[in-house]
Motif scaffolding. Structure first.
Motif, PDB file in Angstrom:
ATOM      1  N   ASN B   2       0.809  -1.209   0.000  1.00  0.00           N
ATOM      2  CA  ASN B   2       0.000   0.000   0.000  1.00  0.00           C
ATOM      3  C   ASN B   2       0.847   1.265   0.000  1.00  0.00           C
ATOM      4  OD1 ASN B   2      -1.629   2.086   2.020  1.00  0.00           O
ATOM      5  ND2 ASN B   2      -2.853   1.143   0.408  1.00  0.00           N
ATOM      6  N   PHE B 342       2.266  14.628  11.139  1.00  0.00           N
ATOM      7  CA  PHE B 342       0.914  14.150  11.476  1.00  0.00           C
ATOM      8  C   PHE B 342       0.544  12.930  10.639  1.00  0.00           C
ATOM      9  CE2 PHE B 342       0.500  18.241  13.549  1.00  0.00           C
ATOM     10  CZ  PHE B 342      -0.191  17.894  14.691  1.00  0.00           C
ATOM     11  N   GLU B 343       0.918  13.006   9.380  1.00  0.00           N
ATOM     12  CA  GLU B 343       0.627  11.868   8.489  1.00  0.00           C
ATOM     13  C   GLU B 343       1.341  10.614   9.005  1.00  0.00           C
ATOM     14  OE1 GLU B 343       1.979  12.507   4.471  1.00  0.00           O
ATOM     15  OE2 GLU B 343       1.786  10.362   4.036  1.00  0.00           O
ATOM     16  N   VAL B 346      -0.485   9.323  12.020  1.00  0.00           N
ATOM     17  CA  VAL B 346      -1.724   8.601  11.681  1.00  0.00           C
ATOM     18  C   VAL B 346      -1.386   7.200  11.178  1.00  0.00           C
ATOM     19  CG1 VAL B 346      -3.759   8.573  10.204  1.00  0.00           C
ATOM     20  CG2 VAL B 346      -2.967  10.719  11.159  1.00  0.00           C
ATOM     21  N   LEU B 347      -0.349   7.148  10.337  1.00  0.00           N
ATOM     22  CA  LEU B 347       0.056   5.835   9.811  1.00  0.00           C
ATOM     23  C   LEU B 347       0.476   4.913  10.949  1.00  0.00           C
ATOM     24  CD1 LEU B 347       2.062   6.984   6.657  1.00  0.00           C
ATOM     25  CD2 LEU B 347      -0.013   5.584   6.646  1.00  0.00           C
ATOM     26  N   LEU B 348       1.225   5.477  11.899  1.00  0.00           N
ATOM     27  CA  LEU B 348       1.656   4.654  13.040  1.00  0.00           C
ATOM     28  C   LEU B 348       0.452   4.257  13.888  1.00  0.00           C
ATOM     29  CD1 LEU B 348       4.913   6.562  14.097  1.00  0.00           C
ATOM     30  CD2 LEU B 348       4.791   4.299  13.063  1.00  0.00           C
ATOM     31  N   SER B 349      -0.525   5.153  14.027  1.00  0.00           N
ATOM     32  CA  SER B 349      -1.703   4.832  14.842  1.00  0.00           C
ATOM     33  C   SER B 349      -2.559   3.752  14.186  1.00  0.00           C
ATOM     34  CB  SER B 349      -2.538   6.091  15.081  1.00  0.00           C
ATOM     35  OG  SER B 349      -3.250   6.433  13.903  1.00  0.00           O
ATOM     36  N   LEU B 350      -2.411   3.649  12.862  1.00  0.00           N
ATOM     37  CA  LEU B 350      -3.142   2.586  12.151  1.00  0.00           C
ATOM     38  C   LEU B 350      -2.383   1.258  12.200  1.00  0.00           C
ATOM     39  CD1 LEU B 350      -4.354   4.560   9.018  1.00  0.00           C
ATOM     40  CD2 LEU B 350      -5.837   3.481  10.709  1.00  0.00           C
ATOM     41  N   GLY B 351      -1.176   1.324  12.756  1.00  0.00           N
ATOM     42  CA  GLY B 351      -0.371   0.108  12.885  1.00  0.00           C
ATOM     43  C   GLY B 351       0.563  -0.136  11.710  1.00  0.00           C
ATOM     44  N   GLU B 352       0.831   0.906  10.937  1.00  0.00           N
ATOM     45  CA  GLU B 352       1.748   0.734   9.807  1.00  0.00           C
ATOM     46  C   GLU B 352       3.184   0.535  10.328  1.00  0.00           C
ATOM     47  OE1 GLU B 352       2.059  -0.341   7.055  1.00  0.00           O
ATOM     48  OE2 GLU B 352       1.918   1.150   5.475  1.00  0.00           O
ATOM     49  N   ALA B 353       3.913  -0.372   9.684  1.00  0.00           N
ATOM     50  CA  ALA B 353       5.300  -0.619  10.082  1.00  0.00           C
ATOM     51  C   ALA B 353       6.155   0.595   9.703  1.00  0.00           C
ATOM     52  CB  ALA B 353       5.812  -1.863   9.374  1.00  0.00           C
ATOM     53  N   PRO B 477       3.893   8.238  18.113  1.00  0.00           N
ATOM     54  CA  PRO B 477       2.604   8.744  17.627  1.00  0.00           C
ATOM     55  C   PRO B 477       1.833   9.534  18.663  1.00  0.00           C
ATOM     56  CG  PRO B 477       2.581   6.345  17.855  1.00  0.00           C
ATOM     57  CD  PRO B 477       3.988   6.788  18.029  1.00  0.00           C
ATOM     58  N   LYS B 478       1.988   9.148  19.942  1.00  0.00           N
ATOM     59  CA  LYS B 478       1.227   9.859  20.982  1.00  0.00           C
ATOM     60  C   LYS B 478       1.616  11.339  21.008  1.00  0.00           C
ATOM     61  CE  LYS B 478       0.816  10.543  25.864  1.00  0.00           C
ATOM     62  NZ  LYS B 478       1.569  10.480  27.093  1.00  0.00           N
ATOM     63  N   LEU B 481       0.051  13.009  17.841  1.00  0.00           N
ATOM     64  CA  LEU B 481      -1.398  13.001  17.667  1.00  0.00           C
ATOM     65  C   LEU B 481      -2.168  13.480  18.888  1.00  0.00           C
ATOM     66  CD1 LEU B 481      -1.621   9.558  15.870  1.00  0.00           C
ATOM     67  CD2 LEU B 481      -1.720  11.795  14.813  1.00  0.00           C
TER      68      LEU B 481
END
Lengths: 219, 483
Positions: B2, B342-343, B346-353, B477-478, B481
């Motif tokens: 992705n 921020f992007e 968000v990616l990290l919060s979605l669990g992206e490696a 991420p914390k 975000l």
């Protein structure tokens, strides 16, 4: 479903924790509101149950596995969806691509991904004329609905929201709360909303107030 | 995969930023390509110089040893002092050297003079009077005549003809097939003065022994260069009175004891870089007290030095631009990543490696670099042409200056006159300088140079992303975000 076990968190001074020895249980199909004044630690609590930070003491359990066992990245990817006050959408994408990207990262599988994403967006009031428009061209309320749609599309059992209505007007606030309630009651998710607005909290099934480093369940 | 889609969506959505990145990357890569092109052209030019310029090793009598011998003679009286005698080169020795590896061909030269019998020599009138009367006692072991005979294996192998100072205008030149024949190639002015043409016969008179007349058949007419005429000294015969024959015929004119000998034998070495080794190997095959081996790779050395300078400068351009480019791109990418915190959050919060997030940025830069490589490929030739011609002009001027400074007058080979092919003489040095000055860089964008540029582009992208992605790997991420 989600349990905190002797959960504690402090920044630098252990003797002055934000909260300590928290033992709470959150069930699926229910919505929870966490109220509290600014600085009481409610957002920190949310970041712990969202897997964005690690607790200083105690543990969090999802079913019979602790977050330590699951791993924070895996937990965020498969078990939790987060809705932020500032929406935090991918600004260079359309609502549709925001959903498809989140679904691809989290591995959420739905028959006909694109169709599913469109249907989810439509169900939240994002019409066909908006689904492929850049999200920066949407209003605040519309962006928040896209963020909720993203959380729905990821199909995680736990949905946490940090002040989701903070930037919305009264009408949009009511619509967004309705969406969260539907998530809990129709899709059997466990929805935890951190808010400082009593009206929003009143619409949730359960309310907790974080005060004096302890959670108190309101009647 | 992705991250590939995200990269494409980002590059496409932020067109303005992408175009700016493409322009910056193109500028960097254009200079890298210019450096690469100049470097490869310099290498090519050096290789070409090996083939074109060539180098020679000449076997001739050891004049220095002979001179020492005369000097060491005990007699102090001028009349009783022994004359310097030079031993002619034995062709059997030359044949041994010719068999050495890297020896491409050899040219035997044997010069003498004869007197005109059936024709009139060309006389030069100047302020100093007529030069008719021959070049004087300038050739070892021969008496003077009014016609210079240059005996060669083949005219094409002589410097005068190979450098186009002299040109066959009618008939043909002397070749190895003319060995043991009376064939001769005469100068155009001499031919027109005596109404001679190809196929005619002329008669010359030997200057030695019986002084018998010998008939020669004209097989070719050549035109001597204007420089050759003007460069002839006041004691020289007019260059038009120089004839080319086979060296066997020249030996016949000199006398029977000169059979199987030559004034000198010049060996053309296929790889100029091997001149020294050919010389060393050749020395083992000859009697060094009588003969000497001298080398002439001045032309090659001039071109080589010139091209080495260009190559070294091009190398510096490549590396300096590559390093500067990496730093510039890294800074741009760092700034780019900072504004996309921020992007990333968000990616990290979605669990992206995290590695996939780095891969997304790398892919975005790669897309930019691919376009930049294409633009640089189109523009790099122009920059390379401009830079290359400047470099070569500067480098060649320096080399030519140093080359002419080192040229010593009268550097002709021992045992013969200055007319014998000019081995090592000033004429030859002049020719080499001219050749070096003519050396140009053939700068062309090939698939190899584009591939090399692609490699550099990839490396620059990779390094700049690696430097910049330190922030991504540390990002929590914390903090992005929630705070």
């Amino acid at each position: 479903m989600l349990k905190t076990q002797n959960l504690g968190y402090w920044y630098q001074d252990k003797s002055q924790p934000l909260f300590q020895d928290l033992n709470l249980t959150f069930d699926e199909g229910q919505s929870y509101a966490i109220l509290g004044h600014s600085g009481t630690g409610k957002t920190t609590f949310l970041s712990l149950i969202a897997g964005l930070d690690k607790p200083k003491s105690g543990d969090i359990w999802l079913g019979d596995r602790s977050l330590k066992q699951i791993g924070l990245t895996n937990y965020r990817r498969h078990d939790v969806s987060i809705v932020f006050q500032a929406y935090n959408l991918f600004t260079y994408m359309s609502p549709l691509n925001n959903l498809l990207t989140a679904m691809a990262i989290t591995g959420a599988e739905h028959a006909g991904d694109k169709f599913f994403a469109r249907r989810t967006l439509n169900s939240l009031g994002i019409g066909e004329d908006l689904v492929e428009r850049n999200v920066q061209h949407l209003s605040g309320g519309q962006q928040q609905r896209v963020a909720i749609a993203r959380a729905m599309a990821c199909d995680a059992p736990l949905v946490v929201a940090d002040e989701p209505t903070g930037n919305l007007d009264e009408d949009n606030t009511q619509e967004v709360i309705d969406q969260f309630q539907q998530l809990a009651h129709q899709q059997h998710k466990c929805v935890i909303i951190v808010t400082h607005e009593p009206d929003v909290a009143a619409r949730c099934d359960h309310q907790f107030r974080l005060e004096n480093k302890q959670f108190t369940q309101l009647a | 995969m992705n991250f590939l889609k995200r990269a494409w969506l980002n590059v496409w959505a932020k067109k303005g930023r992408s175009v700016l990145l493409i322009l910056v990357s193109s500028a960097i890569l254009m200079f890298v390509l210019a450096g690469l092109l100049i470097r490869s052209a310099a290498v090519k030019a050096t290789d070409q110089a090996k083939a074109d310029v060539g180098a020679t090793v000449t076997l001739s009598a050891n004049r220095q040893a002979a001179f020492k011998k005369v000097q060491s003679s005990s007699s102090s009286s001028k009349s009783s002092r022994p004359k310097m005698t030079l031993t002619p080169v034995k062709l059997s020795d030359a044949a041994k050297i010719a068999k050495l590896s890297n020896v491409k061909s050899e040219n035997v030269t044997s010069s003498t003079s004869v007197n005109a019998s059936s024709y009139d020599v060309v006389s030069t009138t100047s302020g100093m009077g007529s030069s008719q009367g021959g070049p004087g006692n300038m050739k070892g072991g021969t008496s003077s005549g009014d016609t210079q005979i240059n005996g060669v294996s083949a005219t094409s192998l002589t410097t005068a003809f190979s450098d186009n100072q002299s040109k066959i205008t009618k008939g043909r030149g002397i070749t190895s097939a003319d060995k043991n024949t009376n064939h001769v190639v005469i100068e155009k002015n001499l031919a027109s003065q005596n109404d001679l043409t190809v196929g005619d016969t002329i008669t010359v008179k030997k200057t030695t022994g019986s002084k018998a007349k010998v008939k020669l058949k004209i097989v070719g007419i050549y035109r001597a260069s204007a420089t050759a005429s003007s460069s002839a000294g006041p004691m020289s015969s007019d260059p038009s009175n120089t004839m080319y024959t086979s060296y066997t015929l020249a030996n016949t004119f000199k006398g029977s004891k000169y059979a199987g000998t030559a004034d000198s034998v010049t060996f053309n070495v296929s790889n100029p870089a091997k001149v020294s080794s050919v010389k060393a190997a050749g020395k083992k095959l000859i009697n060094t007290s009588s003969y000497s081996l001298s080398t002439d790779d001045a032309s090659y050395q001039t071109v080589k030095a010139s091209m080495s300078n260009v190559e070294s400068f091009a190398n510096k351009i490549v590396w300096l631009v590559a390093i500067a480019g990496t730093i510039i791109l890294a800074l741009i990418v760092i700034l780019m990543i900072r504004e996309r915190r921020f992007e990333i959050g968000v990616l990290l919060s979605l669990g992206e490696a995290r590695w996939k997030i780095v891969a997304q940025f790398f892919t975005e830069m790669l897309m930019v670099i691919v376009v930049a490589v294409a633009i640089a490929g189109a523009g790099g030739k122009f920059v390379g042409d401009q830079l290359g011609s400047q470099l070569v002009a500067q480098s060649t001027t320096t080399q030519t200056t140093s080359s002419s400074t080192s040229t010593q007058p009268g550097g002709g080979q021992p045992g013969g006159g200055g007319m014998r092919g000019g081995n090592g003489g000033p004429g030859m040095q002049q020719a080499s300088s001219t050749k070096a000055a003519d050396t140009d860089l053939d700068i062309s964008v090939s698939a190899v140079s584009l591939a090399e540029l692609g490699g550099f582009g990839l490396a620059i992208t990779f390094l700049s992303i690696m430097i910049a992605s330190g922030g991504i790997l540390r990002l929590e991420p914390k903090k992005v975000l929630i705070s």
